[in-house]
Design an enzyme around this catalytic site. Structure first.
Site, PDB file in Angstrom:
ATOM      1  CE1 TYR A 107      -3.851   2.046  -0.112  1.00 16.39           C
ATOM      2  CE2 TYR A 107      -3.417   2.652   2.172  1.00 16.39           C
ATOM      3  CZ  TYR A 107      -4.135   2.815   1.004  1.00 16.39           C
ATOM      4  OH  TYR A 107      -5.140   3.739   0.948  1.00 16.39           O
ATOM      5  CE  LYS A 162     -22.491 -19.558 -15.681  1.00 11.64           C
ATOM      6  NZ  LYS A 162     -22.130 -20.396 -16.834  1.00 11.64           N
ATOM      7  CG  ASP A 205     -28.074 -16.482 -16.880  1.00 13.93           C
ATOM      8  OD1 ASP A 205     -27.886 -17.293 -17.794  1.00 13.93           O
ATOM      9  OD2 ASP A 205     -27.992 -16.789 -15.684  1.00 13.93           O
ATOM     10  CG  ASP A 230     -26.750 -17.461 -21.242  1.00 14.90           C
ATOM     11  OD1 ASP A 230     -26.071 -18.021 -20.384  1.00 14.90           O
ATOM     12  OD2 ASP A 230     -27.545 -16.545 -20.973  1.00 14.90           O
ATOM     13  N   GLY A 264     -33.028 -18.950 -29.868  1.00 10.56           N
ATOM     14  CA  GLY A 264     -32.601 -17.856 -29.009  1.00 10.56           C
ATOM     15  C   GLY A 264     -31.096 -17.842 -28.898  1.00 10.56           C
ATOM     16  CB  ALA A 265     -28.855 -16.589 -26.239  1.00  7.49           C
ATOM     17  CB  ALA A 266     -28.805 -21.762 -25.903  1.00  5.89           C
ATOM     18  CG  ASN A 367     -22.897 -23.311 -19.553  1.00  6.88           C
ATOM     19  OD1 ASN A 367     -22.890 -23.553 -18.351  1.00  6.88           O
ATOM     20  ND2 ASN A 367     -23.617 -22.340 -20.095  1.00  6.88           N
TER      21      ASN A 367
END
Length: 437
Positions: A107, A162, A205, A230, A264-266, A367
């Site tokens: 520091y 995660k 997500d 995703d 969709g996304a997946a 995943n």
């Protein structure tokens, strides 16, 4: 939606006591996810039984267990909540701060020397900070697991999960970032503003179609890897499982007709990676015109759901709609991956009973096997972005590590993530080398 319910049941130490309890559960058509003996004393055993129960259901079978002559329903366990109590992650110093000399070095006043060195040569941040091993896990809470739009705060336990997996599996420091906005432009600007803290960005997500705009713009503006898990993490594990499934039934993945249900996304992430792998014919179904347009742009053929089921050799479903695929639509010899969590479009056992040669759901094709090694490999390679070559390399690394009876290797085996990391790093370094030629 199915949720795990953890029952505490006490049985007398007599033949058939536990079997009678399990029969009651089976008669209610509930699936048992886990069974564990907690303790045994004075001729009695306390069991923890995890079952899948529909969230809207109000099962009254507890009294049926109580009515058994050799069993007693004790209550419900809070094991899951207890494991989340206080959160699942924390920041920890890499140094033991035990002397005033160490305090002054890390520091003030010692840290000023390092700050000025980085000011004069920003590349030194890669040596003297944890930035190259730090990932932001970012969500706005609009597509949390199979729960949907529940908001960023309610999604925080997933982001912490995660981060915990990053730390435990590949030693990455991950920081959950919640953005309370649905505006893609605001989300993009927020992430760009905080990006100097991180070596990579994991989008998590975020609902389609906004997720596509956000990822594309961040990849354009940031000099660090950005990946929407995703889309691409799911695509990597799906490709790995398909490589193994088609190989075991003597088919070639590239020449198989792949049906993608849900764009969709997946779904679009899977479709895009399958094209990168060389799949020649993709058919797909979705009710949203904009999703169909994106699929056609990838070279896919739009069809109705029944036509997809009648045409495809392999069906991958990512719709989030429980029971969408009718058992009568499954054809003998088909491979069926119903990947929506927590409830599949068709239960694997039902698909197998109808003649599918392979069937799996999102519990088995998850995943978690991919994203830790994807980011670790990209960070070690020092690349500015993920490429299809890196994603395909990760998928094949996973496929090779799977056992004889597995579609994917055990995600708790650290060698799984080392293999993915090595494959992604090699592919990333190779792309950098090509760019420099």
């Amino acid at each position: 939606m199915k949720i795990p319910e953890i029952l505490l049941v006490e049985t007398f130490h007599k033949p058939g006591s536990l079997a009678s309890v399990l029969t009651v559960i089976a008669d209610e058509r509930l699936a048992i996810e886990h069974l564990q003996s907690l303790r045994r004393e004075q001729g009695r055993t306390l069991w923890e039984i995890t079952v899948e129960i529909d969230e809207q259901a109000n099962p009254d079978f507890y009294s049926k267990i109580d009515a058994l002559p050799n069993a007693r329903f004790v209550g419900k366990s809070d094991r899951v909540f207890n494991r989340h109590r206080g959160g699942k992650i924390h920041m920890q110093s890499t140094l033991a701060i035990t002397t005033h000399q160490i305090l002054r070095d890390i520091y003030t006043p010692g840290v000023a020397r390092v700050c000025l060195a980085i000011r004069d040569d920003p590349s030194k941040a890669a040596v003297y900070t944890n930035r190259p091993n730090t990932v932001a896990v970012v969500t706005n809470g609009t597509a949390i697991l199979g729960l949907g739009d529940i908001g960023p705060l309610a999604g925080l336990p997933v982001m912490e999960g995660k981060a915990a997996l990053f730390a435990a599996l590949v030693g990455i420091t991950a920081v959950p970032i919640l953005i309370d906005s649905r505006d893609p432009a605001r989300i993009i600007e927020t992430i760009v503003a905080i990006a100097p803290s991180f070596g990579a960005i994991q989008l998590e997500d975020i609902a389609a179609p906004e997720c596509f705009t956000i990822e594309t713009e961040l990849m354009r503006r940031l000099p660090i890897p950005v990946l929407h898990d995703d889309q691409h993490g799911t695509a990597v594990v799906a490709l790995a499982a398909l490589v193994n499934a088609t190989r075991r039934v003597g088919r070639k993945l590239a020449s198989s007709v792949i049906g993608q249900v849900g764009l969709g996304a997946a779904g679009l992430g899977i479709a895009r990676l399958l094209r990168a792998q060389g799949v020649q014919r993709l058919v797909g179904a979705d009710l949203r015109p904009e999703a169909i347009e994106r699929f056609v742009a990838l070279g896919g053929e739009p069809m109705s759901l029944p036509d997809v089921m009648a045409t495809a050799d392999v069906v991958v479903a990512t719709t989030g709609v429980k029971g969408l695929i009718k058992p009568d639509w499954v054809r003998p010899g088909q491979i069926v991956f119903a990947l929506s969590n927590p409830d599949a479009e068709i239960e694997p056992m039902v698909a197998l009973e109808r003649g599918a040669v392979f069937a799996a759901d999102g519990k088995g094709i998850n995943n978690v096997a991919a994203f830790p090694g994807l980011f670790k490999g990209a960070l070690e390679a020092g690349v500015p972005r993920f490429t299809d070559e890196m994603l395909v390399a990760a998928a094949h690394a996973l496929a090779k590590r799977a056992g004889p009876e597995e579609l994917l290797p055990d995600p708790l085996n650290l060698d799984t993530h080392r293999a993915v990391t090595a494959a992604v790093r090699a592919a990333g370094i190779g792309q950098v080398s090509i760019a420099l030629l």
